[in-house]
Design an enzyme around this catalytic site. Structure first.
Site, PDB file in Angstrom:
ATOM      1  N   CYS A 183       0.808  -1.229   0.000  1.00  0.00           N
ATOM      2  CA  CYS A 183       0.000   0.000   0.000  1.00  0.00           C
ATOM      3  C   CYS A 183       0.834   1.268   0.000  1.00  0.00           C
ATOM      4  O   CYS A 183       0.871   1.995  -0.999  1.00  0.00           O
ATOM      5  CB  CYS A 183      -0.914   0.005   1.225  1.00  0.00           C
ATOM      6  SG  CYS A 183      -2.084  -1.342   1.198  1.00  0.00           S
TER       7      CYS A 183
HETATM    8  N1  LIG Z   1      -2.541  -5.796   2.007  1.00  0.00           N
HETATM    9  C1  LIG Z   1      -3.117  -4.796   2.631  1.00  0.00           C
HETATM   10  O1  LIG Z   1      -2.883  -4.603   3.808  1.00  0.00           O
HETATM   11  C2  LIG Z   1      -4.087  -3.865   1.925  1.00  0.00           C
HETATM   12  C3  LIG Z   1      -4.776  -2.932   2.704  1.00  0.00           C
HETATM   13  C4  LIG Z   1      -5.698  -2.092   2.087  1.00  0.00           C
HETATM   14  C5  LIG Z   1      -5.893  -2.173   0.718  1.00  0.00           C
HETATM   15  N2  LIG Z   1      -5.202  -3.074  -0.043  1.00  0.00           N
HETATM   16  C6  LIG Z   1      -5.487  -3.124  -1.465  1.00  0.00           C
HETATM   17  O2  LIG Z   1      -6.291  -4.262  -1.737  1.00  0.00           O
HETATM   18  C7  LIG Z   1      -5.976  -4.798  -3.029  1.00  0.00           C
HETATM   19  C8  LIG Z   1      -5.557  -6.255  -2.901  1.00  0.00           C
HETATM   20  O3  LIG Z   1      -4.397  -6.321  -2.100  1.00  0.00           O
HETATM   21  P1  LIG Z   1      -3.937  -7.632  -1.349  1.00  0.00           P
HETATM   22  O4  LIG Z   1      -2.902  -7.205  -0.373  1.00  0.00           O
HETATM   23  O5  LIG Z   1      -5.101  -8.402  -0.879  1.00  0.00           O
HETATM   24  O6  LIG Z   1      -3.265  -8.420  -2.563  1.00  0.00           O
HETATM   25  P2  LIG Z   1      -2.866  -9.978  -2.601  1.00  0.00           P
HETATM   26  O7  LIG Z   1      -1.795 -10.103  -3.628  1.00  0.00           O
HETATM   27  O8  LIG Z   1      -2.633 -10.483  -1.220  1.00  0.00           O
HETATM   28  O9  LIG Z   1      -4.193 -10.687  -3.123  1.00  0.00           O
HETATM   29  C9  LIG Z   1      -4.676 -10.533  -4.391  1.00  0.00           C
HETATM   30  C10 LIG Z   1      -5.269 -11.870  -4.818  1.00  0.00           C
HETATM   31  O10 LIG Z   1      -5.880 -11.678  -6.085  1.00  0.00           O
HETATM   32  C11 LIG Z   1      -5.600 -12.795  -6.883  1.00  0.00           C
HETATM   33  N3  LIG Z   1      -5.776 -12.376  -8.259  1.00  0.00           N
HETATM   34  C12 LIG Z   1      -4.909 -11.753  -9.084  1.00  0.00           C
HETATM   35  N4  LIG Z   1      -5.491 -11.516 -10.270  1.00  0.00           N
HETATM   36  C13 LIG Z   1      -6.751 -11.981 -10.188  1.00  0.00           C
HETATM   37  C14 LIG Z   1      -7.835 -12.031 -11.095  1.00  0.00           C
HETATM   38  N5  LIG Z   1      -7.737 -11.526 -12.312  1.00  0.00           N
HETATM   39  N6  LIG Z   1      -8.976 -12.615 -10.677  1.00  0.00           N
HETATM   40  C15 LIG Z   1      -9.063 -13.127  -9.427  1.00  0.00           C
HETATM   41  N7  LIG Z   1      -8.070 -13.104  -8.529  1.00  0.00           N
HETATM   42  C16 LIG Z   1      -6.935 -12.534  -8.901  1.00  0.00           C
HETATM   43  C17 LIG Z   1      -4.211 -13.211  -6.503  1.00  0.00           C
HETATM   44  O11 LIG Z   1      -3.961 -14.577  -6.823  1.00  0.00           O
HETATM   45  C18 LIG Z   1      -4.244 -12.974  -4.987  1.00  0.00           C
HETATM   46  O12 LIG Z   1      -4.686 -14.119  -4.295  1.00  0.00           O
HETATM   47  C19 LIG Z   1      -4.898  -3.888  -3.590  1.00  0.00           C
HETATM   48  O13 LIG Z   1      -5.500  -2.890  -4.358  1.00  0.00           O
HETATM   49  C20 LIG Z   1      -4.284  -3.255  -2.343  1.00  0.00           C
HETATM   50  O14 LIG Z   1      -3.711  -2.007  -2.627  1.00  0.00           O
HETATM   51  C21 LIG Z   1      -4.311  -3.936   0.545  1.00  0.00           C
END
Ligand SMILES: NC(=O)c1ccc[n+]([C@@H]2O[C@H](COP(=O)([O-])OP(=O)(O)OC[C@H]3O[C@@H](n4cnc5c(N)ncnc54)[C@H](O)[C@@H]3O)[C@@H](O)[C@H]2O)c1
Length: 446
Positions: free
Chosen positions: A275
């Site tokens: 993030c």
């Molecule tokens: N990690 C955090 O603490 C956090 C906090 C707030 C917001 N976010 C935001 O949330 C979003 C996701 O982040 P995250 O940390 O969960 O990422 P992550 O990489 O942990 O998870 C994303 C998941 O999506 C899957 N994926 C990828 N492409 C895909 C598709 N086309 N269809 C279905 N699944 C798909 C991946 O295999 C993975 O399991 C991002 O925009 C991030 O900025 C993350």
């Protein structure tokens, strides 16, 4: 009002609405579990088959989400996980939690949102609510998702509903989790907002409605910019005060006794995670389209990204004081994940520190009980496995570089045979190590 809105609200109210969550990562998995625990049938979608398989075995692939919680939820039979996107058509609500990384030139990479938008659009059925949760610049929901979903002639606010609601996950935080973190929601139109409010209101403690998806998108970016800028300020203060022989940590402890107008942020080896290092640049990129320059953000980025280099330079100077050069020295980096007590190594500054130390000729190892093997990432492939977290191992190295303050490192006995510690987290002070005249390693703050 449309024929579809009322029935959707009824299904949400009686918890028969099926909630689809796309992307079962750090954000999507806890969200899917939350809705299941609130009594909704849930379908989790991921392109990576290993994730649904692990979940159906009752396993968690995210350290701070206990496998007991996953096993309990999947044993109840109300939640399924799949790679079969045709099952989207059976969902009443679809929450999109896919990655939003930066491209090679620090430009937003919306490819995951676009691909997912196409998948959802292909199966969109009247009455569905679609919510984007991925962090992104203001305008994404309207510019990227709305046209895709409306392409089949369905109308937003009448035939389907669209909103943005940012995730505020703080991995590893024991006080705040998905259920009790207030949820900001911006709908494309009043019916969309009402549907999204009703859905989240059924699962989280507090929903904060805002006037548009753009406001909700910008809210998330502001929160992350706020952190990035304040961390940069703490890092700048660290470098300035160090030159003046003043301990920045002691200064922050004193300043935070002010009961108003001050909030402590701490220096460190640089930014990490999915993030804070990335999201601010989503805004700077978009701002340029409007001829606006987000100078604070760029400056904060410049300071924060220079931190690993600063740590390397401090390590070289510290070794010099011991009559050694980086070249040929054995350096142990403590912590590969970007934050204490979690297993997330994305964008971790430890990678740059390790690579920089190696480039200078040091022999580098790392210790991290949360990451036994360093997996290759988008930008780094250090090809190392963790060494054990023992006093013998610590004593074998010429210098220890504390990059992450894992709980496992908070034991003074580990450092009994250590010679020199470069500490980016003020960990040694909390262990009573490094005070002049006392036994133990020499401690240099970085
Ligand atoms: N990690 C955090 O603490 C956090 C906090 C707030 C917001 N976010 C935001 O949330 C979003 C996701 O982040 P995250 O940390 O969960 O990422 P992550 O990489 O942990 O998870 C994303 C998941 O999506 C899957 N994926 C990828 N492409 C895909 C598709 N086309 N269809 C279905 N699944 C798909 C991946 O295999 C993975 O399991 C991002 O925009 C991030 O900025 C993350």
């Amino acid at each position: 009002m449309s024929d579809h809105h009322g029935p959707l609200l009824e299904r949400i109210a009686d918890r028969s609405a099926r909630v689809g969550v796309i992307g079962l990562g750090y954000v999507g998995l806890p969200l899917a579990l939350l809705f299941e625990e609130a009594g909704f049938p849930v379908t989790g979608f991921d392109v990576d088959p290993a994730k649904p398989e692990a979940l159906h075995r009752g396993e968690s692939y995210i350290h701070h989400i206990g496998k007991e919680r996953v096993a309990r939820a999947f044993a109840r039979g109300r939640i399924v996980a799949t790679t079969d996107f045709d099952r989207l058509g059976k969902c009443d609500a679809v929450l999109i939690c896919v990655p939003t990384p930066l491209g090679r030139h620090r430009e937003p990479d919306l490819s995951y949102i676009r691909t997912t938008g196409d998948e959802v659009a292909r199966r969109l059925v009247p009455g569905q609510l679609v919510v984007l949760e991925s962090t992104t610049y203001p305008g994404t929901t309207r510019e990227e998702l709305l046209p895709r979903l409306a392409a089949k002639g369905l109308e937003c606010g009448r035939d389907f509903f669209l909103a943005f609601s940012p995730e505020r996950e703080d991995p590893g935080n024991r006080s705040f989790h998905t259920q009790n973190i207030p949820k900001v929601v911006g709908g494309m139109d009043p019916p969309s907002l009402e549907a999204a409010r009703a859905l989240y209101g059924a699962a989280v403690a507090r929903v904060i409605p805002v006037s548009s998806p753009e406001v909700a998108e910008a809210t998330k970016i502001l929160e992350n910019v706020f952190r990035a800028v304040n961390i940069a300020l703490a890092n700048e203060m660290k470098m300035v005060l160090d030159r003046m022989g003043i301990d920045v940590w002691e200064v922050i402890e004193a300043a935070k006794t002010k009961p108003f107008g001050f909030m402590p942020f701490y220096p460190g080896p640089g930014l990490g995670g999915h993030c804070i290092p990335l999201d601010p640049f989503y805004l700077t990129w978009k701002a340029a389209e409007y001829g606006a320059w987000a100078r604070f953000i760029e400056l904060a980025g410049e300071i924060n990204t220079s931190m690993p280099e600063y740590v390397i330079e401090r390590t070289a100077r510290a070794l010099n004081g011991h009559g050694r050069s980086l070249k040929g020295s054995r350096v142990l980096v403590l912590g590969l994940s970007y934050k204490a007590d979690i297993d997330d190594d994305r964008e971790s500054p430890s990678f740059e520190i390790i690579e920089g130390l190696r480039a200078a000729g040091a022999e580098v190892a790392y210790c991290d009980p949360y990451i036994p093997v360093a997996r290759p990432g988008r930008e780094h492939d250090i090809g190392l496995t963790a060494v054990p977290c023992t006093a013998e191992e610590f004593a074998r190295h010429d210098v220890l570089v504390v990059s992450t303050a894992h709980s496992e490192f908070k034991d003074a006995r580990l450092y009994a045979g250590a010679k020199l510690v470069v500490d980016t987290r003020n960990l040694m002070a909390s262990l009573g190590l490094g005070e002049a005249g006392k036994p133990g390693p020499q401690v240099v703050r970085a």
